[in-house]
Motif scaffolding. Structure first.
Motif, short mmCIF file in Angstrom:
data_model
loop_
_atom_site.label_atom_id
_atom_site.label_comp_id
_atom_site.label_asym_id
_atom_site.label_seq_id
_atom_site.Cartn_x
_atom_site.Cartn_y
_atom_site.Cartn_z
N ARG A 6 0.83 -1.21 0.00
CA ARG A 6 0.00 0.00 0.00
C ARG A 6 0.85 1.24 0.00
NH1 ARG A 6 2.36 1.98 4.14
NH2 ARG A 6 2.07 1.20 6.21
N ALA A 8 0.34 4.97 1.76
CA ALA A 8 -0.54 5.46 2.82
C ALA A 8 -0.24 6.90 3.21
CB ALA A 8 -0.40 4.54 4.04
N GLU A 42 -4.46 8.35 5.34
CA GLU A 42 -4.25 8.35 6.80
C GLU A 42 -4.57 9.74 7.36
OE1 GLU A 42 -0.52 6.18 7.66
OE2 GLU A 42 -1.83 4.45 7.42
N TYR A 196 -1.97 8.08 13.74
CA TYR A 196 -1.67 7.20 12.62
C TYR A 196 -0.76 6.03 12.96
CZ TYR A 196 3.14 8.05 11.25
OH TYR A 196 4.50 8.05 11.21
N SER A 200 -2.27 2.80 11.53
CA SER A 200 -1.55 2.18 10.43
C SER A 200 -1.32 0.68 10.69
CB SER A 200 -0.21 2.91 10.33
OG SER A 200 0.29 2.88 9.06
N LEU A 218 10.76 6.12 8.37
CA LEU A 218 9.84 5.45 9.30
C LEU A 218 10.43 4.17 9.88
CD1 LEU A 218 6.51 6.17 7.42
CD2 LEU A 218 7.16 7.01 9.67
#
Ligand code: GLU
Length: 286
Positions: A6, A8, A42, A196, A200, A218
């Motif tokens: 995905r 996001a 998100e 998030y 997530s 991240l």
């Protein structure tokens, strides 16, 4: 197992080259694997997200030639589910309310109020207050953030050493979670509820995401998300953290830098083909 990945984005600004690289990386990987590509919006933080940014995201991705499954999942429509997870964590005793503002944390960390978004400020969250102090602050209506207590989570899980994940891109291999790097991270706020980081993790599990493909910025959050997966009994996908694109000044692109947005590139007459070529996507798919 079908490969599911995905893109996001959070609609808090316009997409830039870095986002295009990320979306193309995920989409190309899905095509190459004969898998599925999802788009997830998100938008849990209604204080920062704007519908106009969401529209621009859809336009930008269409312009890039990407396609995705319908319906698109918008996190704002599923708040209750994320808040329920936050409640579960609170009932486990692994959350605490932190009343310190970002400004206070920055000052405690000895940093200028506008210095980026250093992770280290979480180390100054200060931990759980006494019931008395907390009641006083709550009664005065002070805003607060829900933070994950790593000490409490460590105790509940019997340590973090068994929390591993497979990283396939950034220094590939089996990684062991090191959540201490980020400290007691914010998982929710009084105003918006769950944020998030937790949303997530829940959605990746719910949507059957097998491969999380996203930027290297991240990678540390992954450790926290791995802890959340363990606490909430959720599966752990494979992760691919790709490199971050750097601008001519050697710094990574930021949403606040309007000159490199995809909208601006389009308006300057850059074609999607040119951008894809420049980003190294001249594959059979993109
Ligand atoms: N919504 C996050 C962002 O825009 C990305 C989260 C993720 O890919 O896991 O930075």
């Amino acid at each position: 197992m079908t490969f599911v990945t995905r893109f996001a984005p959070s609609p808090t600004g316009l997409l830039h080259r870095g986002h295009a690289f990320s979306a193309l990386t995920a989409w190309t990987a899905a095509k190459a694997a004969g898998g599925r590509f999802l788009l997830r919006i998100e938008d849990t933080d209604f204080t920062r997200c704007r519908p106009a940014f969401e529209d621009a995201i859809l336009d930008d991705l269409t312009w890039l030639g990407l396609d995705w499954e319908q319906p698109v999942r918008r996190q704002s429509g599923h708040r209750a589910d994320y808040d329920a997870a936050l409640d579960r964590l609170r009932d486990m005793g692994v959350l605490y309310r932190c009343f310190r503002t970002r400004k206070e944390l920055m000052a405690l960390a000895g940093m200028a109020p506008h210095a980026g978004d250093p992770a280290d400020i979480h180390a100054f969250a200060g931990g759980r207050l006494s019931a008395e102090e907390e009641a006083k602050k709550l009664a005065s209506g002070q805003p607060f953030a829900w933070r994950l207590s790593l000490a409490a989570a460590r105790q509940r899980l019997g340590g973090f050493d068994r929390l591993t994940w497979v990283e396939e891109t950034a220094a590939p291999g089996v990684r062991i979670a090191t959540p201490g790097v980020l400290g007691d991270m914010v998982l929710g706020r009084k105003d918006i509820g769950a944020g998030y980081v937790i949303a997530s993790v829940i959605d990746d599990a719910l949507q059957g995401v097998t491969h999380v493909i996203r930027g290297e910025d991240l990678i540390e959050t992954t450790s926290i998300q791995r802890v959340l997966q363990a606490l909430l009994d959720l599966p752990t996908p494979v992760y691919r953290h790709h490199r971050l694109l750097l601008g001519p000044d050697g710094k990574r692109y930021a949403k606040r830098d309007g000159s490199v947005t995809l909208v601006a590139l389009r308006e300057a007459g850059v074609t999607a083909e040119e951008l894809k070529g420049e980003l190294g996507f001249q594959s059979a798919y993109a």
